[in-house]
Each structure stands twice: as C-alpha cells, then as structure tokens.
Design a protein around this motif. Structure first.
Motif, PDB file in Angstrom:
ATOM      1  N   ALA A  14      47.442   5.715  -9.354  1.00  0.00           N
ATOM      2  CA  ALA A  14      46.191   5.072  -8.972  1.00  0.00           C
ATOM      3  C   ALA A  14      46.674   4.013  -7.664  1.00  0.00           C
ATOM      4  N   LEU A  15      47.595   3.094  -7.713  1.00  0.00           N
ATOM      5  CA  LEU A  15      48.015   2.366  -6.919  1.00  0.00           C
ATOM      6  C   LEU A  15      48.440   3.081  -5.380  1.00  0.00           C
ATOM      7  N   PHE A  16      48.960   4.357  -5.548  1.00  0.00           N
ATOM      8  CA  PHE A  16      49.328   5.141  -4.660  1.00  0.00           C
ATOM      9  C   PHE A  16      48.145   5.518  -3.790  1.00  0.00           C
ATOM     10  N   ALA A  17      47.200   5.982  -4.693  1.00  0.00           N
ATOM     11  CA  ALA A  17      45.871   6.443  -3.963  1.00  0.00           C
ATOM     12  C   ALA A  17      45.126   5.221  -3.269  1.00  0.00           C
ATOM     13  N   ALA A  18      45.239   4.107  -3.933  1.00  0.00           N
ATOM     14  CA  ALA A  18      44.506   2.788  -3.507  1.00  0.00           C
ATOM     15  C   ALA A  18      45.187   2.586  -2.111  1.00  0.00           C
ATOM     16  N   SER A  19      46.400   2.765  -2.046  1.00  0.00           N
ATOM     17  CA  SER A  19      47.333   2.243  -0.783  1.00  0.00           C
ATOM     18  C   SER A  19      46.923   3.040   0.303  1.00  0.00           C
ATOM     19  N   ASN A  56      50.882   6.244   9.131  1.00  0.00           N
ATOM     20  CA  ASN A  56      50.880   4.830   8.542  1.00  0.00           C
ATOM     21  C   ASN A  56      50.901   4.876   7.156  1.00  0.00           C
ATOM     22  N   ARG A  57      49.639   5.140   6.450  1.00  0.00           N
ATOM     23  CA  ARG A  57      49.660   4.733   4.864  1.00  0.00           C
ATOM     24  C   ARG A  57      50.423   5.754   4.258  1.00  0.00           C
ATOM     25  N   LEU A  58      50.280   6.914   4.307  1.00  0.00           N
ATOM     26  CA  LEU A  58      51.074   7.905   3.548  1.00  0.00           C
ATOM     27  C   LEU A  58      52.502   7.744   3.692  1.00  0.00           C
ATOM     28  N   PRO A  59      53.120   7.743   4.598  1.00  0.00           N
ATOM     29  CA  PRO A  59      54.708   7.436   4.519  1.00  0.00           C
ATOM     30  C   PRO A  59      54.948   6.049   3.887  1.00  0.00           C
ATOM     31  N   ARG A  60      54.081   5.134   4.242  1.00  0.00           N
ATOM     32  CA  ARG A  60      54.278   3.914   3.779  1.00  0.00           C
ATOM     33  C   ARG A  60      54.341   3.791   2.153  1.00  0.00           C
ATOM     34  N   ALA A 292      57.660   1.103  -9.254  1.00  0.00           N
ATOM     35  CA  ALA A 292      56.866   1.804  -8.325  1.00  0.00           C
ATOM     36  C   ALA A 292      55.671   0.745  -8.401  1.00  0.00           C
ATOM     37  N   VAL A 293      54.870   0.286  -9.443  1.00  0.00           N
ATOM     38  CA  VAL A 293      53.810  -0.384  -9.719  1.00  0.00           C
ATOM     39  C   VAL A 293      54.111  -1.555  -8.988  1.00  0.00           C
ATOM     40  N   ILE A 294      55.361  -2.586  -9.079  1.00  0.00           N
ATOM     41  CA  ILE A 294      55.479  -3.692  -8.768  1.00  0.00           C
ATOM     42  C   ILE A 294      55.267  -3.565  -7.138  1.00  0.00           C
ATOM     43  N   VAL A 295      55.962  -2.572  -6.439  1.00  0.00           N
ATOM     44  CA  VAL A 295      56.039  -2.412  -5.099  1.00  0.00           C
ATOM     45  C   VAL A 295      54.820  -2.057  -4.491  1.00  0.00           C
ATOM     46  N   LEU A 296      54.131  -1.141  -5.017  1.00  0.00           N
ATOM     47  CA  LEU A 296      52.792  -0.618  -4.497  1.00  0.00           C
ATOM     48  C   LEU A 296      51.762  -1.796  -4.614  1.00  0.00           C
ATOM     49  N   ALA A 297      51.651  -2.416  -5.779  1.00  0.00           N
ATOM     50  CA  ALA A 297      50.634  -3.503  -5.974  1.00  0.00           C
ATOM     51  C   ALA A 297      51.082  -4.610  -4.956  1.00  0.00           C
ATOM     52  N   ALA A 298      52.349  -5.122  -4.796  1.00  0.00           N
ATOM     53  CA  ALA A 298      52.844  -6.260  -4.048  1.00  0.00           C
ATOM     54  C   ALA A 298      52.579  -5.816  -2.493  1.00  0.00           C
ATOM     55  N   ASP A 299      52.645  -4.488  -2.079  1.00  0.00           N
ATOM     56  CA  ASP A 299      52.526  -4.141  -0.921  1.00  0.00           C
ATOM     57  C   ASP A 299      51.085  -4.003  -0.517  1.00  0.00           C
ATOM     58  N   TYR A 300      50.193  -3.818  -1.434  1.00  0.00           N
ATOM     59  CA  TYR A 300      48.701  -3.771  -1.132  1.00  0.00           C
ATOM     60  C   TYR A 300      48.181  -5.068  -0.875  1.00  0.00           C
TER      61      TYR A 300
END
Length: 341
Positions: A14-19, A56-60, A292-300
């Motif tokens: 879910a966070l990957f899709a949101a990013s 930008n977004r997908l590789p990030r 992975a959740v922490i990094v994706l959420a923090a980066d968003y």
C-alpha cells in the motif's frame, strides 16, 4: 505466512503504491499501467507523467523498499543474536564507519555518486572488522548464558566507543569543508532517496538476491542458538561459525543499504522491536517488512507532506526516521525499566 506478517506485507504494498501514485502530481492506476506497458514495449509515452513515474517515483520507491528490507533484516539479525534491542548497525558503529568513509572522500577528494557509495561500503565493512577484533574475547566464538550476554555487551560497547570516535572524525571534516561541500555531505549523512535511480536500484537488488538466501539459511541455526550454545552443539550447530556468519550477513545488509542512500537513522533499530511487538514473537520477515514500511512512510512524509508545512522544503528521509527513533528509544527504555521493576 502468519496473518500479522501478511498484514505488514500488505502495508508495504500500500505504501509503495502511494509513493508511486500520489504526491504533487497524482497518477491514476490505469495511467500507471499504461505508462509501465509503454516503457516496457517502447510504446507511446505520456508527456511528463512517464518521466515522473519511471525516472523519479518508481526507482525511488523501489530503492526505499529494498533499503528498508536490508536495514530491517540487519537489525533483526543483530538483535536476535545478541539478545539486545540496542544491537543495531546505527548504534554499534557500522553506519558511523560508512559515514566517516563517505564524508572523507566527499570533503578531501571531492568524490560523488558511485565513489561515495563504494567508500561507504568499504568503511562499513572495515569498522565491522575492527569491532569484531576489539570485542573478540568471546563475542562470537561461543559461551552461553551469562558469558554469552557479557560477550554481546562487549561487542555493543566496542561499537558505541568506535562510533563516538568516528563521529568526531566526521565533525572535524565538516568544519574543514567549504559550504557547498559540507551541504552535500550533510544531505548524505542524513540519509536521502533524492539521488535514487535505476542503476542504484539494480545494484541493491542484486545484493539482496545474494544476501536474502543467506539470511534464510541462517534463520534456522540462529533460532537454535537462542536455546543456548550447549543445546545448539547437541543439535549439530557450530555456535562460533554461525555467529560469525550472522555478523557478516548483517553487516553486509547494512553496508549495501547505507551505500545506496546514506545512513538512514534508526530504521534497523526500530524494525526489530516493532515487529516483535506486532507479531508477538521474533520474526526476521516481519522485521524486513517493518523496515520497508518505516522507510516508505518516512519518505512519503519527507517528500510530500513536509513541503506543505515548511514552505516547499523537501527533507531527507533520515530526518523523519531520526525524529521517530528518538522517542521510541526513550519508550523502549521506560518499558524495559517497568518490566525489571
């Protein structure tokens, strides 16, 4: 897969899709698949949107996910082996070694890109070897019960001491650098996904393809080691070799993640304890998903929410994870004291 671990995996997706889909420019799901198919088949691209998604977004998002998995597994391995929630790469000096090496090549040699990543990787591995040598009086060669706990404490204390010395080195180099070089080094020191690209994602994915099977192979012997060295020996597990293999795997995971994005603080430290409380048991897969959740959420938050609050300023992801890690450390200490009381 246990239900709670599966929920963490869903959270990562879910966070990957949101990013990838959400932000200052919103991409619909149908448009995302059109962009992806066009990129893979060489079809007609959508002006602007194709670049935003594919470059930008997908590789990030992919890099952030893999970095979180690597840090989560690294912290989980250290914490499980040493039976101490403080045993993580950013606490015991592995990340400090990468930081010192990277800042050295940035400030002294003007390096950038792959050279900085290579220096960070070498620095992390070198410091890991130094910590092992300093704490070798029993840290990894065996000894169960209180002797094993004391050995683990020696490794942690050796790492903390070396990390303090390396922090002084980094501070000295930053005072000697010009403003622009110091700014570049500071972004790297905080941990950032701003420079994520397909090349870095590819190197990171190849590294994980090698290291994750190693972690899977070590998971069984590591669980046996929790019973004590005598029980492990009775079951045919060589405690010393297993511990050394776990340390090498954990250091390699932390090193490749740090080389890709800098020392994203507290991810390895947070992932294991959060996973243990959520799944109610020690779990390396859960630690990987939590990382992975922490990094994706923090980066968003850093890339999309922080600019709305800070007049357009995009924060490095490490600033957000650092802000999360400090109160969690205090909470961990308070709850530990309550259990001991």
């Amino acid at each position: 897969m246990p239900v709670r671990t599966a929920l963490l995996a869903v959270g990562v997706l879910a966070l990957f899709a949101a990013s990838v889909l959400l932000g200052s420019y919103t991409v619909t799901i149908p448009d995302f698949f059109r962009i992806l198919v066009a990129h893979l088949t060489g079809g007609e691209k959508m002006p602007g949107a194709s670049f935003i998604v594919m470059e930008n977004r997908l590789p990030r998002a992919a890099t952030g996910t893999m970095i979180g998995v690597a840090f989560g597994l690294s912290g989980g391995l250290f914490q499980t082996m040493l039976r101490n929630p403080l045993a993580s790469p950013d606490v015991i000096g592995i990340s400090s070694g990468a930081s010192a090496a990277a800042v050295t090549v940035i400030v002294i040699f003007g390096a950038s890109g792959a050279a900085v990543s290579g220096a960070a990787l070498g620095g992390a591995l070198a410091v890991a070897g130094l910590i092992y040598a300093v704490s070798r009086g029993g840290s990894l060669r065996g000894g169960g019960g209180s002797a094993g706990n004391a050995a683990g404490n020696r490794l942690i204390l050796a790492g903390v001491g070396i990390a303090a010395a390396l922090h002084a080195v980094v501070s000295f180099l930053m005072t000697r650098a010009d403003v622009r070089t110091a700014a570049d080094a500071l972004v790297w020191l905080n941990g950032s996904l701003n420079s994520a690209n397909w090349e870095r994602a590819g190197v990171l994915s190849l590294s994980l393809l090698v290291l994750i099977p190693v972690v899977v192979a070590l998971a069984g012997p590591l669980r046996v080691l929790e019973l004590g060295d005598d029980a492990a020996a009775g079951l045919g597990i060589r405690a010393g070799r297993t511990r050394l293999a776990v340390v090498v795997a954990a250091v390699a995971l932390a090193a490749v993640a740090t080389a890709a994005a800098g020392p994203v603080s507290f991810v390895a430290f947070l992932a294991g304890p959060i996973a243990r409380r959520f799944t109610r048991k020690a779990s390396l897969p859960a630690s990987a998903f939590v990382g992975a959740v922490i990094v994706l959420a923090a980066d968003y938050i850093a890339a999309n929410i922080a600019p709305l609050l800070l007049d357009g300023t995009v924060l490095p992801v490490g600033v957000i994870t650092g802000a999360l890690g400090a109160p969690f450390l205090l909470w961990l200490l308070v709850t530990a004291n309550r259990k001991d009381a």
